[in-house]
Design a protein around this motif. Sequence first.
Motif, PDB file in Angstrom:
ATOM      1  N   GLU A 144      26.040  51.395 -45.670  1.00  0.00           N
ATOM      2  CA  GLU A 144      24.514  50.625 -45.527  1.00  0.00           C
ATOM      3  C   GLU A 144      24.769  50.524 -44.396  1.00  0.00           C
ATOM      4  O   GLU A 144      23.556  50.267 -43.872  1.00  0.00           O
ATOM      5  CB  GLU A 144      25.097  50.118 -46.086  1.00  0.00           C
ATOM      6  CG  GLU A 144      25.455  49.352 -47.975  1.00  0.00           C
ATOM      7  CD  GLU A 144      26.197  48.627 -48.659  1.00  0.00           C
ATOM      8  OE1 GLU A 144      26.509  47.699 -47.235  1.00  0.00           O
ATOM      9  OE2 GLU A 144      26.156  48.514 -49.603  1.00  0.00           O
ATOM     10  N   ARG A 145      25.593  50.562 -43.379  1.00  0.00           N
ATOM     11  CA  ARG A 145      25.121  50.161 -41.967  1.00  0.00           C
ATOM     12  C   ARG A 145      24.491  51.516 -41.102  1.00  0.00           C
ATOM     13  O   ARG A 145      23.952  51.372 -40.405  1.00  0.00           O
ATOM     14  CB  ARG A 145      26.278  50.112 -40.709  1.00  0.00           C
ATOM     15  CG  ARG A 145      27.045  48.207 -41.622  1.00  0.00           C
ATOM     16  CD  ARG A 145      28.734  48.396 -41.355  1.00  0.00           C
ATOM     17  NE  ARG A 145      28.497  47.140 -41.791  1.00  0.00           N
ATOM     18  CZ  ARG A 145      29.105  46.200 -43.123  1.00  0.00           C
ATOM     19  NH1 ARG A 145      29.005  47.372 -43.541  1.00  0.00           N
ATOM     20  NH2 ARG A 145      29.725  45.677 -42.969  1.00  0.00           N
ATOM     21  N   GLU A 178      22.580  53.864 -42.598  1.00  0.00           N
ATOM     22  CA  GLU A 178      21.454  53.538 -43.072  1.00  0.00           C
ATOM     23  C   GLU A 178      20.299  52.464 -41.830  1.00  0.00           C
ATOM     24  O   GLU A 178      18.866  53.615 -41.619  1.00  0.00           O
ATOM     25  CB  GLU A 178      20.750  53.625 -44.720  1.00  0.00           C
ATOM     26  CG  GLU A 178      20.701  54.522 -45.857  1.00  0.00           C
ATOM     27  CD  GLU A 178      20.225  55.693 -45.377  1.00  0.00           C
ATOM     28  OE1 GLU A 178      18.916  55.998 -44.687  1.00  0.00           O
ATOM     29  OE2 GLU A 178      21.161  56.913 -44.888  1.00  0.00           O
ATOM     30  N   GLN A 179      20.566  51.308 -42.068  1.00  0.00           N
ATOM     31  CA  GLN A 179      20.132  50.468 -40.926  1.00  0.00           C
ATOM     32  C   GLN A 179      20.331  51.605 -40.130  1.00  0.00           C
ATOM     33  O   GLN A 179      18.526  51.299 -39.227  1.00  0.00           O
ATOM     34  CB  GLN A 179      21.023  49.029 -39.932  1.00  0.00           C
ATOM     35  CG  GLN A 179      20.881  48.654 -42.156  1.00  0.00           C
ATOM     36  CD  GLN A 179      21.881  47.497 -41.657  1.00  0.00           C
ATOM     37  OE1 GLN A 179      22.224  47.416 -40.619  1.00  0.00           O
ATOM     38  NE2 GLN A 179      22.178  46.837 -42.660  1.00  0.00           N
ATOM     39  N   PHE A 180      20.692  52.574 -39.302  1.00  0.00           N
ATOM     40  CA  PHE A 180      20.633  52.954 -38.024  1.00  0.00           C
ATOM     41  C   PHE A 180      19.377  54.129 -38.079  1.00  0.00           C
ATOM     42  O   PHE A 180      19.242  54.214 -36.479  1.00  0.00           O
ATOM     43  CB  PHE A 180      22.221  53.332 -37.388  1.00  0.00           C
ATOM     44  CG  PHE A 180      23.277  52.727 -37.221  1.00  0.00           C
ATOM     45  CD1 PHE A 180      22.686  51.951 -35.384  1.00  0.00           C
ATOM     46  CD2 PHE A 180      24.311  51.805 -37.217  1.00  0.00           C
ATOM     47  CE1 PHE A 180      23.481  50.905 -35.009  1.00  0.00           C
ATOM     48  CE2 PHE A 180      24.964  51.272 -37.053  1.00  0.00           C
ATOM     49  CZ  PHE A 180      24.298  51.062 -35.326  1.00  0.00           C
ATOM     50  N   LYS A 181      19.412  54.747 -39.516  1.00  0.00           N
ATOM     51  CA  LYS A 181      18.203  55.593 -38.972  1.00  0.00           C
ATOM     52  C   LYS A 181      17.376  56.052 -38.918  1.00  0.00           C
ATOM     53  O   LYS A 181      16.391  56.939 -37.866  1.00  0.00           O
ATOM     54  CB  LYS A 181      18.919  56.957 -40.490  1.00  0.00           C
ATOM     55  CG  LYS A 181      20.162  57.489 -40.525  1.00  0.00           C
ATOM     56  CD  LYS A 181      20.442  58.275 -42.032  1.00  0.00           C
ATOM     57  CE  LYS A 181      21.587  58.852 -41.725  1.00  0.00           C
ATOM     58  NZ  LYS A 181      22.085  59.597 -43.148  1.00  0.00           N
ATOM     59  N   ASP A 182      16.706  54.563 -39.463  1.00  0.00           N
ATOM     60  CA  ASP A 182      15.448  54.302 -39.062  1.00  0.00           C
ATOM     61  C   ASP A 182      14.973  54.318 -37.894  1.00  0.00           C
ATOM     62  O   ASP A 182      13.750  54.323 -37.330  1.00  0.00           O
ATOM     63  CB  ASP A 182      14.614  52.687 -39.884  1.00  0.00           C
ATOM     64  CG  ASP A 182      15.254  53.354 -41.288  1.00  0.00           C
ATOM     65  OD1 ASP A 182      14.727  54.309 -42.024  1.00  0.00           O
ATOM     66  OD2 ASP A 182      15.308  52.350 -42.516  1.00  0.00           O
ATOM     67  N   THR A 183      16.082  53.004 -37.789  1.00  0.00           N
ATOM     68  CA  THR A 183      15.895  53.209 -35.772  1.00  0.00           C
ATOM     69  C   THR A 183      15.646  53.640 -34.754  1.00  0.00           C
ATOM     70  O   THR A 183      14.666  54.274 -33.951  1.00  0.00           O
ATOM     71  CB  THR A 183      16.231  51.830 -35.608  1.00  0.00           C
ATOM     72  OG1 THR A 183      16.558  50.679 -36.485  1.00  0.00           O
ATOM     73  CG2 THR A 183      16.107  50.960 -34.064  1.00  0.00           C
ATOM     74  N   HIS A 184      17.258  54.525 -34.888  1.00  0.00           N
ATOM     75  CA  HIS A 184      17.229  56.020 -34.794  1.00  0.00           C
ATOM     76  C   HIS A 184      15.576  56.588 -34.747  1.00  0.00           C
ATOM     77  O   HIS A 184      15.270  57.700 -33.150  1.00  0.00           O
ATOM     78  CB  HIS A 184      17.928  56.637 -34.673  1.00  0.00           C
ATOM     79  CG  HIS A 184      18.722  58.024 -34.028  1.00  0.00           C
ATOM     80  ND1 HIS A 184      18.125  59.378 -34.757  1.00  0.00           N
ATOM     81  CD2 HIS A 184      19.548  58.013 -32.965  1.00  0.00           C
ATOM     82  CE1 HIS A 184      18.495  60.173 -34.030  1.00  0.00           C
ATOM     83  NE2 HIS A 184      19.167  59.448 -32.543  1.00  0.00           N
TER      84      HIS A 184
END
Length: 142
Positions: free
Chosen positions: A10-11, A13-19
């Motif tokens: 979950e955490r 996945e949040q980073f992947k988009d921003t990254h």
Amino acid sequence: MATMRQMVHERIEQFKDTHQKTKESRYGFLVRPLTLILGWTVMIAGIIMIPLPGQGWLTVFIGVGILSLEQKWASNLLTWGVRQYDRFVEWYGRQSFGLKAVFMVALIVLIWVVFIGLAYAFWKWGSADWLDPAARWIGLRR
């Protein structure tokens, strides 16, 4: 109760988009080095937090997850580490109270041995002079 795999997923996945969005921006060339610095920093902070109350292992896995955005080895390590952690938690949950108590005592002793070893090493190298009175009291010499 959520498994470590679910919490980390979950955490990350949040980073992947921003990254990914940041990589495509004007300063995208900075994303890789900053991601690596952030990943290593979070992972090291997590390692330090493992013996303390809180989310040490989760922080370690999130740090490795951040590194996995840029490094294939980190992705493999994350998959393996989270699986091993979940297997251990499942196994530990099935153990008797007595065995759990033995594990806790052993863990506390191990933590003390590591901290004392690190303190001794830093003192021996001259990086922890504040330990001089205790060292003299127990008869240690540099």
